[in-house]
Design a protein around this motif. Structure first.
Motif, PDB file in Angstrom:
ATOM      1  N   PRO A   1       0.246  -3.905  -4.437  1.00  0.00           N
ATOM      2  CA  PRO A   1       1.106  -3.157  -3.396  1.00  0.00           C
ATOM      3  C   PRO A   1       1.005  -4.184  -2.347  1.00  0.00           C
ATOM      4  O   PRO A   1       2.056  -4.349  -1.681  1.00  0.00           O
ATOM      5  CB  PRO A   1       0.308  -1.864  -3.242  1.00  0.00           C
ATOM      6  CG  PRO A   1      -0.149  -1.614  -4.538  1.00  0.00           C
ATOM      7  CD  PRO A   1      -0.442  -3.017  -5.338  1.00  0.00           C
ATOM      8  N   LYS A   2      -0.360  -4.442  -1.846  1.00  0.00           N
ATOM      9  CA  LYS A   2      -0.330  -5.440  -0.443  1.00  0.00           C
ATOM     10  C   LYS A   2       0.635  -6.509  -0.330  1.00  0.00           C
ATOM     11  O   LYS A   2       1.165  -6.782   0.642  1.00  0.00           O
ATOM     12  CB  LYS A   2      -1.694  -5.768  -0.307  1.00  0.00           C
ATOM     13  CG  LYS A   2      -1.869  -6.464   0.960  1.00  0.00           C
ATOM     14  CD  LYS A   2      -3.495  -7.126   0.844  1.00  0.00           C
ATOM     15  CE  LYS A   2      -3.679  -8.070   2.268  1.00  0.00           C
ATOM     16  NZ  LYS A   2      -4.995  -8.398   2.260  1.00  0.00           N
ATOM     17  N   TYR A   3       0.550  -7.121  -1.480  1.00  0.00           N
ATOM     18  CA  TYR A   3       1.076  -8.541  -1.629  1.00  0.00           C
ATOM     19  C   TYR A   3       2.806  -8.411  -1.821  1.00  0.00           C
ATOM     20  O   TYR A   3       3.554  -9.021  -1.489  1.00  0.00           O
ATOM     21  CB  TYR A   3       0.511  -9.538  -2.571  1.00  0.00           C
ATOM     22  CG  TYR A   3      -0.639 -10.062  -2.179  1.00  0.00           C
ATOM     23  CD1 TYR A   3      -0.825 -11.097  -1.011  1.00  0.00           C
ATOM     24  CD2 TYR A   3      -1.951  -9.619  -2.634  1.00  0.00           C
ATOM     25  CE1 TYR A   3      -2.090 -11.375  -0.695  1.00  0.00           C
ATOM     26  CE2 TYR A   3      -3.050  -9.824  -2.227  1.00  0.00           C
ATOM     27  CZ  TYR A   3      -3.136 -10.992  -1.190  1.00  0.00           C
ATOM     28  OH  TYR A   3      -4.412 -11.347  -0.709  1.00  0.00           O
TER      29      TYR A   3
ATOM     30  N   VAL B   1       4.164  -0.300   7.073  1.00  0.00           N
ATOM     31  CA  VAL B   1       3.786  -0.048   5.568  1.00  0.00           C
ATOM     32  C   VAL B   1       2.597  -0.740   5.204  1.00  0.00           C
ATOM     33  O   VAL B   1       1.501  -0.119   4.617  1.00  0.00           O
ATOM     34  CB  VAL B   1       4.979  -0.468   4.579  1.00  0.00           C
ATOM     35  CG1 VAL B   1       4.412  -0.507   3.206  1.00  0.00           C
ATOM     36  CG2 VAL B   1       6.342   0.276   4.857  1.00  0.00           C
ATOM     37  N   LEU B   2       2.366  -1.915   5.930  1.00  0.00           N
ATOM     38  CA  LEU B   2       1.227  -2.793   5.557  1.00  0.00           C
ATOM     39  C   LEU B   2      -0.020  -2.036   6.551  1.00  0.00           C
ATOM     40  O   LEU B   2      -1.112  -2.200   5.849  1.00  0.00           O
ATOM     41  CB  LEU B   2       1.326  -4.201   6.049  1.00  0.00           C
ATOM     42  CG  LEU B   2       1.960  -5.092   5.220  1.00  0.00           C
ATOM     43  CD1 LEU B   2       2.321  -6.415   6.056  1.00  0.00           C
ATOM     44  CD2 LEU B   2       1.192  -5.496   4.222  1.00  0.00           C
ATOM     45  N   ALA B   3       0.189  -1.170   7.713  1.00  0.00           N
ATOM     46  CA  ALA B   3      -0.795  -0.530   8.343  1.00  0.00           C
ATOM     47  C   ALA B   3      -1.212   0.820   7.392  1.00  0.00           C
ATOM     48  O   ALA B   3      -2.478   0.932   7.295  1.00  0.00           O
ATOM     49  CB  ALA B   3      -0.323  -0.109   9.642  1.00  0.00           C
TER      50      ALA B   3
ATOM     51  N   VAL C   1      -7.619  -8.319   9.518  1.00  0.00           N
ATOM     52  CA  VAL C   1      -7.337  -9.273  10.597  1.00  0.00           C
ATOM     53  C   VAL C   1      -6.060 -10.006  10.624  1.00  0.00           C
ATOM     54  O   VAL C   1      -5.283  -9.952  11.691  1.00  0.00           O
ATOM     55  CB  VAL C   1      -8.422 -10.485  10.461  1.00  0.00           C
ATOM     56  CG1 VAL C   1      -8.162 -11.739  11.723  1.00  0.00           C
ATOM     57  CG2 VAL C   1      -9.703 -10.045  11.093  1.00  0.00           C
ATOM     58  N   SER C   2      -5.782 -10.262   9.487  1.00  0.00           N
ATOM     59  CA  SER C   2      -4.364 -10.908   9.372  1.00  0.00           C
ATOM     60  C   SER C   2      -3.246  -9.890   9.880  1.00  0.00           C
ATOM     61  O   SER C   2      -2.316 -10.399  10.639  1.00  0.00           O
ATOM     62  CB  SER C   2      -3.981 -11.345   7.842  1.00  0.00           C
ATOM     63  OG  SER C   2      -4.878 -12.316   7.385  1.00  0.00           O
ATOM     64  N   HIS C   3      -3.319  -8.768   9.481  1.00  0.00           N
ATOM     65  CA  HIS C   3      -2.362  -7.796   9.877  1.00  0.00           C
ATOM     66  C   HIS C   3      -2.219  -7.535  11.440  1.00  0.00           C
ATOM     67  O   HIS C   3      -1.222  -7.441  12.204  1.00  0.00           O
ATOM     68  CB  HIS C   3      -2.498  -6.519   9.121  1.00  0.00           C
ATOM     69  CG  HIS C   3      -1.499  -5.455   9.446  1.00  0.00           C
ATOM     70  ND1 HIS C   3      -1.889  -4.054  10.060  1.00  0.00           N
ATOM     71  CD2 HIS C   3      -0.263  -5.281   9.229  1.00  0.00           C
ATOM     72  CE1 HIS C   3      -0.685  -3.548  10.374  1.00  0.00           C
ATOM     73  NE2 HIS C   3       0.363  -3.983   9.632  1.00  0.00           N
ATOM     74  N   LEU C   4      -3.415  -7.214  11.850  1.00  0.00           N
ATOM     75  CA  LEU C   4      -3.537  -7.157  13.255  1.00  0.00           C
ATOM     76  C   LEU C   4      -2.954  -8.380  14.317  1.00  0.00           C
ATOM     77  O   LEU C   4      -2.248  -8.255  15.058  1.00  0.00           O
ATOM     78  CB  LEU C   4      -4.910  -6.982  13.726  1.00  0.00           C
ATOM     79  CG  LEU C   4      -5.559  -5.548  13.451  1.00  0.00           C
ATOM     80  CD1 LEU C   4      -7.123  -5.560  13.572  1.00  0.00           C
ATOM     81  CD2 LEU C   4      -4.795  -4.528  14.318  1.00  0.00           C
TER      82      LEU C   4
ATOM     83  N   VAL D   1      -1.635 -17.276   5.196  1.00  0.00           N
ATOM     84  CA  VAL D   1      -2.111 -18.268   4.329  1.00  0.00           C
ATOM     85  C   VAL D   1      -3.760 -18.474   4.662  1.00  0.00           C
ATOM     86  O   VAL D   1      -4.732 -19.083   3.927  1.00  0.00           O
ATOM     87  CB  VAL D   1      -1.236 -19.519   4.271  1.00  0.00           C
ATOM     88  CG1 VAL D   1      -2.152 -20.732   3.775  1.00  0.00           C
ATOM     89  CG2 VAL D   1       0.032 -19.352   3.661  1.00  0.00           C
ATOM     90  N   LEU D   2      -3.711 -18.744   6.099  1.00  0.00           N
ATOM     91  CA  LEU D   2      -5.044 -19.218   6.367  1.00  0.00           C
ATOM     92  C   LEU D   2      -6.077 -18.160   6.312  1.00  0.00           C
ATOM     93  O   LEU D   2      -7.419 -18.458   6.332  1.00  0.00           O
ATOM     94  CB  LEU D   2      -5.196 -19.788   7.851  1.00  0.00           C
ATOM     95  CG  LEU D   2      -4.087 -21.042   8.287  1.00  0.00           C
ATOM     96  CD1 LEU D   2      -4.252 -21.312   9.778  1.00  0.00           C
ATOM     97  CD2 LEU D   2      -4.805 -22.161   7.664  1.00  0.00           C
TER      98      LEU D   2
END
Length: 326
Positions: free
Chosen positions: A65-67, A124-126, A249-252, A299-300
């Motif tokens: 789901p996340k990806y 949706v990612l949140a 972190v990435s999402h924020l 990616v990072l």
């Protein structure tokens, strides 16, 4: 009888310009350097998002789901970049600021459509991060591939209907005041305000889209992270808190890159009178920068992406060594 004559006169004077003139960056000093910057932004955004899409499509372990949501975000970034920047580069390379009526409406639709898809995908990612941290034992029951696909399909359908209606309503306007669009693309607000007939419904739709695709997503994301931070407080160890927070972190970062410029501009207009050029530069950056930075951020900051890149590099190094050995 007078009303009938009035209606006939209005129909006879209905104006639909053959071309619009995008005034955009006219009068802004050192514009050519900004266009060069946008060109590199475009190259990085296209290759970066294509790379993220390629990784998720080819690595079956990322079909979760996340990806699926990150894939959707990369697809929207790719679409928005191609809807916005090539038209700007055409203006720079060929000194052509004219765009046909039909092409202008298409440009308006795709820029707003893909930008709004980005906003809803971040919501949706949140939701995904909220369930993963607040209800970890029920995560796989609540969030699965079918649910995520349905949520994203709903977002695409909703954006298609609302943005399509907003753009279609432009065709009912008699645009007789001007054909100069005071923006850097076929922006909705500058175009509907050219109308000589009633544009109330266009104004309402513009405000509705702002509420649904800016205000509501920001509030929804803020509420979800309030729940996340409350859940983090209940974790007894700092190591556990950091491990859970690291997954956000990435999402924020992506949320900040996407929403903060727009929110900052809106707040600034409440206290200051922004120069039109300053507004154009800021809003153009707020659309151009996120698609470039989003793939870099993911990616990072994502172990699975970094592992995939390392595996590809090792395979390439191994194949090169075998060739040299022969």
């Amino acid at each position: 009888m007078s009303n009938l004559n009035s209606d006939l006169l209005q129909n006879m004077s209905f104006v639909r310009p053959e071309y619009f003139y995008i005034s955009g960056f006219s009068g802004i000093p050192f514009t050519k350097y900004y266009f060069i910057f946008l060109f590199f932004t475009y190259i990085i955004a296209v290759f970066g998002n294509s790379f993220v899409i390629f990784i998720i499509l080819t690595d079956r372990s990322l079909h979760i789901p996340k990806y699926i949501a990150i894939f959707n975000l990369a697809l929207a970034d790719f679409g928005e970049t191609n809807a916005l920047i090539p038209n700007l580069m055409k203006t720079f390379l060929f000194d052509s600021q004219y765009i046909s009526y039909e092409a202008c409406l298409a440009n308006m639709f795709f820029v707003f459509f893909f930008s709004n898809i980005q906003a809803l995908t971040l919501v949706v990612l949140a939701y995904d991060r909220f369930i993963a941290i607040c209800l970890p034992l029920r995560y796989h029951a609540i969030v699965n591939n079918s649910i995520m696909t349905l949520a994203l399909f709903t977002a695409w359908s909703f954006c298609t209907a609302l943005v399509g209606t907003t753009v279609a309503l432009i065709t009912r306007l008699s645009l007789c005041k001007s054909n100069v669009v005071k923006s850097y693309f076929c922006d909705h607000g500058p175009i509907y305000t050219m109308a000589c007939n009633d544009n109330t419904i266009n104004s309402v739709m513009g405000k509705l889209c702002t509420v649904l695709f800016v205000n509501v997503p920001v509030i929804a994301i803020a509420v979800s992270y309030l729940g996340v931070f409350l859940a983090l407080i209940r974790i007894t160890t700092w190591a556990g808190r950091l491990k859970a927070l690291k997954t956000c972190v990435s999402h924020l970062l992506v949320v900040g890159v996407f929403f903060l410029p727009t929110i900052g501009t809106n707040i600034a207009t409440l206290f200051f009178t922004l120069h039109p050029n300053a507004r154009i530069i800021n809003t153009s950056l707020s659309l151009a920068i996120p698609p470039m930075l989003n793939p870099i951020i993911y990616v990072l900051n994502t172990k699975e992406f970094k592992d995939f890149v390392l595996k590809m590099l090792k395979q390439r190094a191994g194949s090169r060594a075998r060739v040299l050995a022969k």
